[in-house]
Design an enzyme around this catalytic site. Sequence first.
Site, PDB file in Angstrom:
ATOM      1  CB  THR A 216       5.775  33.838   5.035  1.00 19.48           C
ATOM      2  OG1 THR A 216       5.849  33.848   6.455  1.00 19.48           O
ATOM      3  CG2 THR A 216       6.105  32.440   4.538  1.00 19.48           C
ATOM      4  CG  ASN A 217       9.878  35.692   8.188  1.00 18.34           C
ATOM      5  OD1 ASN A 217       9.865  35.002   9.199  1.00 18.34           O
ATOM      6  ND2 ASN A 217       9.271  36.883   8.123  1.00 18.34           N
ATOM      7  N   PRO A 218      11.010  32.204   7.651  1.00 19.54           N
ATOM      8  CG  PRO A 218      13.052  31.196   7.178  1.00 19.54           C
ATOM      9  CD  PRO A 218      12.359  32.505   7.140  1.00 19.54           C
ATOM     10  CB  SER A 219       9.922  33.953  12.204  1.00 19.13           C
ATOM     11  OG  SER A 219       9.500  34.047  13.541  1.00 19.13           O
ATOM     12  CB  ALA A 282      10.501  37.658  11.571  1.00 14.94           C
TER      13      ALA A 282
END
Length: 405
Positions: A216-219, A282
């Site tokens: 995943t990503n930090p959005s 994102a």
Amino acid sequence: MHNRPSLYERKILLGVTGSISAYKSCDLVRLLRKEGAQVQVVLTADAARFVAPLTLATLSGREVYTDLFPAANESGDWTRHVSLGLWADALLIAPATAQTIARMAHGFADSLLAATVLSASCPVLVCPAMDRDMYQNAAIQANLTTLKAHGHQVMPADHGELASGLIGQGRLPAAEAITDRLKSLLGVGPGPLSGKTALVTAGPTREPLDPVRVLTNPSTGTMGYALAAALAKRGATVSLVSGPTALDPPAGVQTTRVGTAAEMRDAVLARRSADIIFMAAAVSDYAPAHVSKQKRKKGKAPVSLALHPTPDILLELAKVRSPSQIVVGFAMETDRGEQQARKKLSNKQLDWIVLNNLSDPGAGFGVHTNRVTVFSADGACRELPLMDKRAVAESLLDIILVQGK
Ligand code: CTP
């Protein structure tokens, strides 16, 4: 049953300042009263040169106030700025001159109106009106940005013929348009986007690797949620397709939660007919090629993961969209931002792209502020300063939907 007008019993404090367009405040008072509002007018001393207090007092049915202090020979009320601030449901400043805007941006309290702005805790809508080159002046634009950063709403001036004879942006918008904007600020009435549908994507996606691990990503979804809320406040019927976030769904927005890029794709394509589409999510560009049913156990040897590209949702949308839709993408870059953004704008057949530069302090993931530049398909470019993401959302809507195509 008789329908009540939409501003029924709303208490509107109208600040009128010294611009030639002050004469239009008479129409504004009439319209607001017709819509059921109680209107209290505060004039600056300069505004009284353009429009007679008696006219506004007669139209509003209330005494008009100008002075912060009572006259020397009177023992009147000098805390009026406090009581007016407490009374108002909304403070509308129309027209707002360069002088008043500068006073507000810097927290001056040297007039009844300026002091009232400081003590009011209600929503504030500022409608600048001035000549073309003044409006474009960097100091004025910086002050307007400061007002937005303080949480005030600023309605862009209209384009057209100005009192000086010049043509340009600077006219006070029509009383109807100001009243519509005020209604959306108060969450009443149809709002300027009523009848329109909007789709917003927000947050990260989460691609499972096994039952306990994800890619995943930090959005955090803050920008997309702010856009969905701003669209709904302006009257649009809004669908929000959100990846996993910790945010509450915005009021009045139909929110669908998804996990993976593939789920987001299905949810977006099911709603692809929306009039206005903001793709702020994102989306993970890759997902593990193989999702293990059992938890993968750790070992000592390095592990390589095979990753498959996820569907490019925006690219799929580009193939089926109609030219009458407004489609806005986002680009988050670390280098050659403008070049990359323009490339995505054309590859994904967008009308607008919003570029965040991750190397900018205060912009990007996990912060409440953002600094963005917007590019349009027909070559326009607007750079916005660092602002709260809610203020960025309002400005994007102003640029794309009010001034845009
Ligand atoms: N987007 C999408 N589906 C994807 C990836 C991105 O719909 N699988 C959308 C994003 O929501 C955003 C825009 O495409 O509005 C650009 O996203 P970004 O990740 O910056 O661009 P990519 O096309 O993925 O290019 P790259 O990651 O190589 O920069």
